[in-house]
Write a protein that holds these residues in place. Sequence first.
Motif, PDB file in Angstrom:
ATOM      1  N   VAL A  42       1.180  -1.120  -0.329  1.00 48.96           N
ATOM      2  CA  VAL A  42      -0.184   0.411  -0.492  1.00 48.96           C
ATOM      3  C   VAL A  42       0.695   1.149  -0.065  1.00 48.96           C
ATOM      4  CG1 VAL A  42      -2.150   1.539   1.581  1.00 48.96           C
ATOM      5  CG2 VAL A  42      -1.709  -0.791   0.902  1.00 48.96           C
ATOM      6  N   VAL A  43       1.971   1.221   0.775  1.00 52.69           N
ATOM      7  CA  VAL A  43       2.851   2.436   1.268  1.00 52.69           C
ATOM      8  C   VAL A  43       3.623   2.363  -0.518  1.00 52.69           C
ATOM      9  CG1 VAL A  43       5.118   3.354   2.180  1.00 52.69           C
ATOM     10  CG2 VAL A  43       3.182   2.417   3.258  1.00 52.69           C
ATOM     11  N   VAL A  44       3.724   1.835  -1.263  1.00 54.46           N
ATOM     12  CA  VAL A  44       4.709   1.767  -2.688  1.00 54.46           C
ATOM     13  C   VAL A  44       3.866   1.787  -3.479  1.00 54.46           C
ATOM     14  CG1 VAL A  44       6.097   0.121  -4.029  1.00 54.46           C
ATOM     15  CG2 VAL A  44       5.776   0.137  -1.751  1.00 54.46           C
ATOM     16  N   ILE A  45       2.829   1.538  -3.499  1.00 50.50           N
ATOM     17  CA  ILE A  45       1.647   2.040  -4.361  1.00 50.50           C
ATOM     18  C   ILE A  45       0.562   3.376  -3.951  1.00 50.50           C
ATOM     19  CG2 ILE A  45      -0.674   1.171  -5.606  1.00 50.50           C
ATOM     20  CD1 ILE A  45      -0.009  -1.783  -5.103  1.00 50.50           C
ATOM     21  N   GLY A  46       0.764   4.339  -3.161  1.00 54.19           N
ATOM     22  CA  GLY A  46       0.979   5.104  -2.809  1.00 54.19           C
ATOM     23  C   GLY A  46       1.753   6.448  -3.472  1.00 54.19           C
ATOM     24  N   GLU A  47       2.875   5.613  -3.502  1.00 56.43           N
ATOM     25  CA  GLU A  47       3.992   7.148  -3.455  1.00 56.43           C
ATOM     26  C   GLU A  47       4.190   6.837  -5.103  1.00 56.43           C
ATOM     27  OE1 GLU A  47       6.151   8.402  -1.701  1.00 56.43           O
ATOM     28  OE2 GLU A  47       4.959   8.353  -0.015  1.00 56.43           O
ATOM     29  N   LEU A  48       3.802   5.400  -5.416  1.00 55.97           N
ATOM     30  CA  LEU A  48       4.092   5.583  -7.312  1.00 55.97           C
ATOM     31  C   LEU A  48       2.964   6.662  -7.223  1.00 55.97           C
ATOM     32  CD1 LEU A  48       5.369   1.607  -8.032  1.00 55.97           C
ATOM     33  CD2 LEU A  48       5.924   3.796  -8.147  1.00 55.97           C
ATOM     34  N   ALA A  49       1.794   5.932  -6.743  1.00 61.15           N
ATOM     35  CA  ALA A  49       0.213   7.141  -7.708  1.00 61.15           C
ATOM     36  C   ALA A  49       0.498   8.313  -7.403  1.00 61.15           C
ATOM     37  CB  ALA A  49      -0.737   6.653  -7.192  1.00 61.15           C
ATOM     38  N   ALA A  50       1.586   8.583  -6.070  1.00 61.97           N
ATOM     39  CA  ALA A  50       1.613  10.426  -5.817  1.00 61.97           C
ATOM     40  C   ALA A  50       2.784  10.450  -7.702  1.00 61.97           C
ATOM     41  CB  ALA A  50       2.400  10.141  -5.007  1.00 61.97           C
ATOM     42  N   ARG A  51       4.116  10.357  -7.578  1.00 59.34           N
ATOM     43  CA  ARG A  51       4.496  10.240  -8.928  1.00 59.34           C
ATOM     44  C   ARG A  51       3.678   9.968 -10.349  1.00 59.34           C
ATOM     45  NH1 ARG A  51       6.398   9.039  -4.364  1.00 59.34           N
ATOM     46  NH2 ARG A  51       9.340   9.936  -4.247  1.00 59.34           N
ATOM     47  N   GLU A  52       2.326   9.978  -9.649  1.00 60.40           N
ATOM     48  CA  GLU A  52       1.317  10.224 -12.077  1.00 60.40           C
ATOM     49  C   GLU A  52       2.119   8.063 -12.173  1.00 60.40           C
ATOM     50  OE1 GLU A  52       1.703  13.362 -13.614  1.00 60.40           O
ATOM     51  OE2 GLU A  52       0.002  14.482 -11.759  1.00 60.40           O
ATOM     52  N   LEU A  53       2.584   7.044 -11.552  1.00 64.75           N
ATOM     53  CA  LEU A  53       2.866   6.509 -12.594  1.00 64.75           C
ATOM     54  C   LEU A  53       1.437   5.231 -13.244  1.00 64.75           C
ATOM     55  CD1 LEU A  53       4.766   3.952 -13.670  1.00 64.75           C
ATOM     56  CD2 LEU A  53       4.669   3.008 -11.264  1.00 64.75           C
ATOM     57  N   PRO A  54       1.171   5.169 -14.104  1.00 71.46           N
ATOM     58  CA  PRO A  54       0.085   4.393 -14.527  1.00 71.46           C
ATOM     59  C   PRO A  54      -0.387   3.401 -14.048  1.00 71.46           C
ATOM     60  CG  PRO A  54       1.395   5.293 -16.448  1.00 71.46           C
ATOM     61  CD  PRO A  54       1.952   5.193 -15.434  1.00 71.46           C
ATOM     62  N   THR A  55      -1.090   3.311 -13.118  1.00 73.30           N
ATOM     63  CA  THR A  55      -2.238   1.931 -12.962  1.00 73.30           C
ATOM     64  C   THR A  55      -1.668   1.007 -12.572  1.00 73.30           C
ATOM     65  OG1 THR A  55      -4.489   3.314 -12.532  1.00 73.30           O
ATOM     66  CG2 THR A  55      -4.290   1.582 -11.171  1.00 73.30           C
ATOM     67  N   PHE A  56      -1.915   0.619 -14.535  1.00 76.55           N
ATOM     68  CA  PHE A  56      -1.642  -0.876 -14.334  1.00 76.55           C
ATOM     69  C   PHE A  56      -0.145  -1.244 -13.846  1.00 76.55           C
ATOM     70  CE2 PHE A  56       0.931  -3.521 -17.437  1.00 76.55           C
ATOM     71  CZ  PHE A  56       0.419  -4.928 -17.400  1.00 76.55           C
ATOM     72  N   PHE A  57       0.611  -0.507 -13.756  1.00 77.09           N
ATOM     73  CA  PHE A  57       2.018  -0.969 -13.451  1.00 77.09           C
ATOM     74  C   PHE A  57       1.758  -0.431 -11.636  1.00 77.09           C
ATOM     75  CE2 PHE A  57       2.791   1.098 -17.961  1.00 77.09           C
ATOM     76  CZ  PHE A  57       3.829   0.399 -18.059  1.00 77.09           C
ATOM     77  N   GLN A  58       1.218   0.654 -11.649  1.00 75.64           N
ATOM     78  CA  GLN A  58       1.190   0.244  -9.819  1.00 75.64           C
ATOM     79  C   GLN A  58       1.074  -1.421  -9.443  1.00 75.64           C
ATOM     80  OE1 GLN A  58      -0.808   3.277  -7.733  1.00 75.64           O
ATOM     81  NE2 GLN A  58      -0.473   5.140  -9.773  1.00 75.64           N
ATOM     82  N   ASN A  59       0.091  -1.612 -10.313  1.00 74.58           N
ATOM     83  CA  ASN A  59      -0.944  -3.102  -9.888  1.00 74.58           C
ATOM     84  C   ASN A  59       0.414  -4.060 -10.179  1.00 74.58           C
ATOM     85  OD1 ASN A  59      -2.660  -2.178  -8.724  1.00 74.58           O
ATOM     86  ND2 ASN A  59      -4.810  -2.407 -10.655  1.00 74.58           N
ATOM     87  N   ALA A  60       1.498  -3.724 -10.910  1.00 72.04           N
ATOM     88  CA  ALA A  60       2.086  -4.675 -11.497  1.00 72.04           C
ATOM     89  C   ALA A  60       3.339  -4.563  -9.872  1.00 72.04           C
ATOM     90  CB  ALA A  60       2.852  -4.491 -12.833  1.00 72.04           C
ATOM     91  N   VAL A  61       3.419  -3.676  -9.664  1.00 69.50           N
ATOM     92  CA  VAL A  61       4.562  -4.039  -8.640  1.00 69.50           C
ATOM     93  C   VAL A  61       4.327  -3.916  -7.676  1.00 69.50           C
ATOM     94  CG1 VAL A  61       5.805  -1.798  -6.879  1.00 69.50           C
ATOM     95  CG2 VAL A  61       5.834  -1.115 -10.014  1.00 69.50           C
ATOM     96  N   GLY A  62       2.472  -3.700  -7.254  1.00 71.41           N
ATOM     97  CA  GLY A  62       2.230  -4.687  -5.831  1.00 71.41           C
ATOM     98  C   GLY A  62       1.932  -6.478  -5.881  1.00 71.41           C
ATOM     99  N   GLY A  63       1.802  -6.797  -7.242  1.00 70.51           N
ATOM    100  CA  GLY A  63       1.744  -7.824  -7.840  1.00 70.51           C
ATOM    101  C   GLY A  63       2.891  -8.961  -7.159  1.00 70.51           C
ATOM    102  N   LEU A  64       4.307  -7.873  -8.197  1.00 72.01           N
ATOM    103  CA  LEU A  64       5.294  -8.630  -7.424  1.00 72.01           C
ATOM    104  C   LEU A  64       6.264  -8.336  -6.530  1.00 72.01           C
ATOM    105  CD1 LEU A  64       8.201  -9.085  -9.244  1.00 72.01           C
ATOM    106  CD2 LEU A  64       8.407  -6.343  -9.303  1.00 72.01           C
ATOM    107  N   ILE A  65       5.505  -7.283  -5.766  1.00 70.56           N
ATOM    108  CA  ILE A  65       6.169  -7.444  -4.379  1.00 70.56           C
ATOM    109  C   ILE A  65       5.877  -9.033  -2.934  1.00 70.56           C
ATOM    110  CG2 ILE A  65       5.500  -6.271  -1.630  1.00 70.56           C
ATOM    111  CD1 ILE A  65       5.302  -3.434  -3.868  1.00 70.56           C
ATOM    112  N   ALA A  66       4.121  -8.637  -3.490  1.00 71.61           N
ATOM    113  CA  ALA A  66       3.584  -9.954  -2.794  1.00 71.61           C
ATOM    114  C   ALA A  66       4.427 -11.336  -2.867  1.00 71.61           C
ATOM    115  CB  ALA A  66       2.156 -10.200  -3.423  1.00 71.61           C
ATOM    116  N   THR A  67       4.518 -11.473  -4.573  1.00 69.86           N
ATOM    117  CA  THR A  67       5.213 -12.892  -5.225  1.00 69.86           C
ATOM    118  C   THR A  67       6.639 -13.234  -4.484  1.00 69.86           C
ATOM    119  OG1 THR A  67       4.120 -12.456  -7.120  1.00 69.86           O
ATOM    120  CG2 THR A  67       5.871 -14.344  -7.154  1.00 69.86           C
ATOM    121  N   LEU A  68       7.326 -11.868  -4.665  1.00 67.54           N
ATOM    122  CA  LEU A  68       8.939 -11.692  -4.215  1.00 67.54           C
ATOM    123  C   LEU A  68       8.757 -11.959  -2.688  1.00 67.54           C
ATOM    124  CD1 LEU A  68      10.826  -9.717  -6.576  1.00 67.54           C
ATOM    125  CD2 LEU A  68      10.371 -12.203  -6.546  1.00 67.54           C
TER     126      LEU A  68
END
Length: 521
Positions: A214-240
Amino acid sequence: MTDAGEKFRAPAAETLEAPQEDQSSLKDRVLDFVAGPASTVDLVRSTSAPLPLAPIDYSDPSQVTAVLDLAARVGGLLLACGSGNRDTELQIKAVTSAYGLTQIQVDITLTSVTVYHLIGARRTPITAMRVVNSPIPDFERLRHTDRVVRKIRAGHLSLDDAIEAIDKVEREPSKYRLRVIYAGWAMLASSVTILLGSGLAVALIAAAVTLAIVVVIGELAARELPTFFQNAVGGLIATLSAAILNAIQDYMPFDMQPSRLIASGIVVMLAGLTLVQALQDGMTGAPVTGSARFFDTMLLTGGIVAGIALGIELSGIFGIPLPDVIAGSDLNFSQATVRVLAGTCASLAFALASNAGFTALAVSGTAALLGSLMYYFALIPAGIHPVTSAGAAATLIGLIGGLLARRWSIPPLITAVSGVTPLLPGMTIYRGMHALLHDEAIAGFTALASALGVATALAAGIVLGEWMARRMRRPRVLTEDSGLKRPHIARRRTIRPAPQRAKLRRVRVNRFKGGMNPRLR
């Protein structure tokens, strides 16, 4: 004269039988206590063209434009909070008809609301449009908007007061601080992990991983990264995270199943999407908006899947492959009880993370509790297919949630979305992705199709339950004497003249919300 006398005495004879119908008032009182007031949508549907409660100068383009702009802003708030297309359109028409504009046209898409009207002898067109951001569940703002619509329809707000009230709703801050919202997401992840069969230690780890997501996605959203890549980063964090914990499995004193940790992360990210609302729009006669929402949801879900796939590939490259998904065993009574309580906590946690008030939390938790009891104690032990079980449980959640939401004047969307959160197919999605990446195409596509089937069953169950709630709690309708009464089927009676020696009984005068009962004069 004889016929005229019989016609004159007939109402009196019918009135003498009125106390027999008043004996059924106990049923109405029980329904009023259980279901409470009708929802805003039911109030709109009670009359086709409500009378102007606060009329305006229809020849003044500025006032007509102000009404249309107010209605467009109300629709934008409802859509931004996740409300469906059909309910939003009805509430927009409720706002305009309250100020006398009954002949309007409404066009709603995923990103805009347009309200159109003609005024004057020359039928000059006036249009108001509102651009809508991506839907974000905000249950407290949704409830406040619903309250403003109720006041407008009841005639308690003038046009200027209504504009000021909507301005206040748009400017109001979040009900909870950011740390409370984060705690809600962490609680959701830990509850889902317990729901999937893990222990308390794994639940705490899932909460920590979810906080990081949640914290990483929030920081990425503040930097206007598209939501698709935000969710991809979230799935990557959970899997790793699951892969790293699986690598140190021998040094931990408890059993660690990475699939449950990943599935909890999937459910957390899926809960904020509008998959159920998208399917609801398609089922309630709004295919354009439903298709747009469905495509948007599938695209964002694809980001989650891409992140999980990348995590699985990286874990294999680093030499810490994830194990296969272990199929669940049959539940005993204690395990089913734990899962029911965990599902209820998950619903409360999602409502808390979605900025819901205390009343909405209680109603959502009650609906989720009853739905989970039916799912784990009646449907699953009976051997019913998971898709059918999810649909039946969602129907009960929609029914009970709809009645309770009307009783406490809460939009039914709150209980619907929160109640089905524990039933989201997070584990099924991960099982399908794991199978596809290990050359098991048939098993992978079967699991993904099953996940889509569960989501469709949840949406269909919510729509059916809401329909049943509205049939059980039908709105009052206007009568010719401006009173209110509930529609019912009256049996045919034979009217007989009163005997000459019969003593006329005076009917007790009973007052109710819509006026007075007829009485013998």
